[in-house]
Write an enzyme that holds these catalytic residues in place. Structure first.
Site, PDB file in Angstrom:
ATOM      1  N   ASP A 144      -4.328   1.444  -6.123  1.00 44.43           N
ATOM      2  CA  ASP A 144      -4.169   2.262  -4.924  1.00 44.43           C
ATOM      3  C   ASP A 144      -4.586   1.433  -3.705  1.00 44.43           C
ATOM      4  O   ASP A 144      -5.604   0.730  -3.732  1.00 44.43           O
ATOM      5  CB  ASP A 144      -5.030   3.532  -5.036  1.00 44.43           C
ATOM      6  CG  ASP A 144      -4.624   4.587  -4.030  1.00 44.43           C
ATOM      7  OD1 ASP A 144      -4.111   5.650  -4.443  1.00 44.43           O
ATOM      8  OD2 ASP A 144      -4.808   4.356  -2.805  1.00 44.43           O
ATOM      9  N   GLU A 175       0.664  13.435  -1.280  1.00 40.07           N
ATOM     10  CA  GLU A 175       1.175  12.728  -0.095  1.00 40.07           C
ATOM     11  C   GLU A 175       2.517  12.054  -0.377  1.00 40.07           C
ATOM     12  O   GLU A 175       3.368  11.970   0.494  1.00 40.07           O
ATOM     13  CB  GLU A 175       0.187  11.633   0.346  1.00 40.07           C
ATOM     14  CG  GLU A 175      -1.111  12.152   0.929  1.00 40.07           C
ATOM     15  CD  GLU A 175      -2.138  11.039   1.103  1.00 40.07           C
ATOM     16  OE1 GLU A 175      -1.773   9.847   1.048  1.00 40.07           O
ATOM     17  OE2 GLU A 175      -3.322  11.383   1.278  1.00 40.07           O
ATOM     18  N   HIS A 225       3.056  10.727  -9.955  1.00 42.57           N
ATOM     19  CA  HIS A 225       2.093   9.666 -10.277  1.00 42.57           C
ATOM     20  C   HIS A 225       0.782  10.271 -10.728  1.00 42.57           C
ATOM     21  O   HIS A 225       0.411  11.379 -10.334  1.00 42.57           O
ATOM     22  CB  HIS A 225       1.859   8.747  -9.080  1.00 42.57           C
ATOM     23  CG  HIS A 225       1.430   9.459  -7.832  1.00 42.57           C
ATOM     24  ND1 HIS A 225       2.325  10.141  -7.039  1.00 42.57           N
ATOM     25  CD2 HIS A 225       0.217   9.611  -7.262  1.00 42.57           C
ATOM     26  CE1 HIS A 225       1.668  10.673  -6.017  1.00 42.57           C
ATOM     27  NE2 HIS A 225       0.379  10.378  -6.129  1.00 42.57           N
ATOM     28  N   MET A 226       0.088   9.479 -11.541  1.00 44.08           N
ATOM     29  CA  MET A 226      -1.229   9.856 -12.044  1.00 44.08           C
ATOM     30  C   MET A 226      -2.250   8.911 -11.407  1.00 44.08           C
ATOM     31  O   MET A 226      -2.041   7.699 -11.389  1.00 44.08           O
ATOM     32  CB  MET A 226      -1.192   9.687 -13.566  1.00 44.08           C
ATOM     33  CG  MET A 226      -2.490   9.881 -14.277  1.00 44.08           C
ATOM     34  SD  MET A 226      -2.267   9.388 -16.012  1.00 44.08           S
ATOM     35  CE  MET A 226      -1.600  10.880 -16.702  1.00 44.08           C
ATOM     36  N   HIS A 227      -3.326   9.475 -10.855  1.00 50.19           N
ATOM     37  CA  HIS A 227      -4.430   8.648 -10.354  1.00 50.19           C
ATOM     38  C   HIS A 227      -5.382   8.398 -11.508  1.00 50.19           C
ATOM     39  O   HIS A 227      -5.778   9.344 -12.206  1.00 50.19           O
ATOM     40  CB  HIS A 227      -5.224   9.380  -9.267  1.00 50.19           C
ATOM     41  CG  HIS A 227      -4.469   9.638  -7.996  1.00 50.19           C
ATOM     42  ND1 HIS A 227      -4.672   8.901  -6.852  1.00 50.19           N
ATOM     43  CD2 HIS A 227      -3.517  10.557  -7.693  1.00 50.19           C
ATOM     44  CE1 HIS A 227      -3.883   9.370  -5.892  1.00 50.19           C
ATOM     45  NE2 HIS A 227      -3.180  10.369  -6.367  1.00 50.19           N
ATOM     46  N   ASN A 251      -1.714  15.239  -8.359  1.00 49.99           N
ATOM     47  CA  ASN A 251      -1.663  16.201  -7.265  1.00 49.99           C
ATOM     48  C   ASN A 251      -0.254  16.781  -7.141  1.00 49.99           C
ATOM     49  O   ASN A 251       0.729  16.076  -7.366  1.00 49.99           O
ATOM     50  CB  ASN A 251      -2.032  15.516  -5.946  1.00 49.99           C
ATOM     51  CG  ASN A 251      -3.475  15.029  -5.937  1.00 49.99           C
ATOM     52  OD1 ASN A 251      -4.368  15.714  -6.419  1.00 49.99           O
ATOM     53  ND2 ASN A 251      -3.717  13.841  -5.395  1.00 49.99           N
TER      54      ASN A 251
HETATM   55  P1  AMP Z   1      -1.120  11.572  -3.593  1.00 51.74           P
HETATM   56  O1  AMP Z   1      -1.934  12.179  -2.509  1.00 51.74           O
HETATM   57  O2  AMP Z   1      -1.494  12.064  -4.959  1.00 51.74           O
HETATM   58  O3  AMP Z   1       0.360  11.653  -3.298  1.00 51.74           O
HETATM   59  O4  AMP Z   1      -1.542  10.036  -3.611  1.00 51.74           O
HETATM   60  C1  AMP Z   1      -0.853   9.034  -2.929  1.00 51.74           C
HETATM   61  C2  AMP Z   1      -1.689   7.782  -3.049  1.00 51.74           C
HETATM   62  O5  AMP Z   1      -0.867   6.667  -2.765  1.00 51.74           O
HETATM   63  C3  AMP Z   1      -2.886   7.712  -2.096  1.00 51.74           C
HETATM   64  O6  AMP Z   1      -4.101   7.584  -2.834  1.00 51.74           O
HETATM   65  C4  AMP Z   1      -2.604   6.461  -1.261  1.00 51.74           C
HETATM   66  O7  AMP Z   1      -3.766   5.733  -0.960  1.00 51.74           O
HETATM   67  C5  AMP Z   1      -1.656   5.685  -2.155  1.00 51.74           C
HETATM   68  N1  AMP Z   1      -0.742   4.773  -1.480  1.00 51.74           N
HETATM   69  C6  AMP Z   1       0.033   5.043  -0.411  1.00 51.74           C
HETATM   70  N2  AMP Z   1       0.753   3.955  -0.079  1.00 51.74           N
HETATM   71  C7  AMP Z   1       0.435   2.985  -0.963  1.00 51.74           C
HETATM   72  C8  AMP Z   1       0.853   1.635  -1.153  1.00 51.74           C
HETATM   73  N3  AMP Z   1       1.753   1.048  -0.355  1.00 51.74           N
HETATM   74  N4  AMP Z   1       0.298   0.918  -2.175  1.00 51.74           N
HETATM   75  C9  AMP Z   1      -0.613   1.496  -2.985  1.00 51.74           C
HETATM   76  N5  AMP Z   1      -1.039   2.767  -2.860  1.00 51.74           N
HETATM   77  C10 AMP Z   1      -0.524   3.501  -1.862  1.00 51.74           C
END
Ligand code: AMP
Length: 117
Positions: A32, A97, A102-104, A89
């Site tokens: 991330d 976002e 995707h999985m964190h 999420n």
């Molecule tokens: P979500 O809120 O679950 O959609 O998580 C999106 C995640 O993507 C966030 O934790 C961001 O920090 C991450 N993110 C956004 N742009 C990038 C990128 N270019 N490379 C790596 N992670 C990213």
């Protein structure tokens, strides 16, 4: 929804730079860009599935792969024994976002209670 240009699709196609740790025919794992924990990895479906709401039974093999790769990443990052948290999420209340499933994977320190209000 046209997601062809979303940031994760562009990372998967190697059009923009990311710290890619793993990639196969179904999923890609990379760090991330804004890590919340010492280990913060995103495991992303290669195919665009915008949210969990769009998942169908046809996606079950892909979704299973998210977990097998999570297990692989946890070992590689040496967080398997102490543990970690996996989060997916969905939509506004879930704080999503990027509309590309995707999985964190969060770990590398004690994470405390599951939700902080
Ligand atoms: P979500 O809120 O679950 O959609 O998580 C999106 C995640 O993507 C966030 O934790 C961001 O920090 C991450 N993110 C956004 N742009 C990038 C990128 N270019 N490379 C790596 N992670 C990213």
């Amino acid at each position: 929804m046209d997601n062809k240009g979303n940031v994760f699709s562009r990372i998967i196609r190697r059009e923009i730079l990311a710290d890619i740790l793993y990639q196969d025919d179904l999923v890609t794992a990379f760090r991330d860009a804004n890590p919340r924990t010492p280990v913060h990895i995103l495991i992303v479906t290669n195919m665009i599935i915008p949210t969990v709401n769009n998942v169908t039974s046809e996606n079950e093999i892909i979704l299973g792969r998210l977990f097998t790769v999570a297990a692989k990443m946890a070992k590689k990052e040496k967080i398997d024994t102490l543990g970690y948290r996996l989060i997916v999420n969905c939509n506004q209340h879930g704080g999503q976002e990027i509309y590309h499933l995707h999985m964190h994977m969060l770990g590398g320190r004690p994470l405390g209670p599951m939700l902080v209000f």
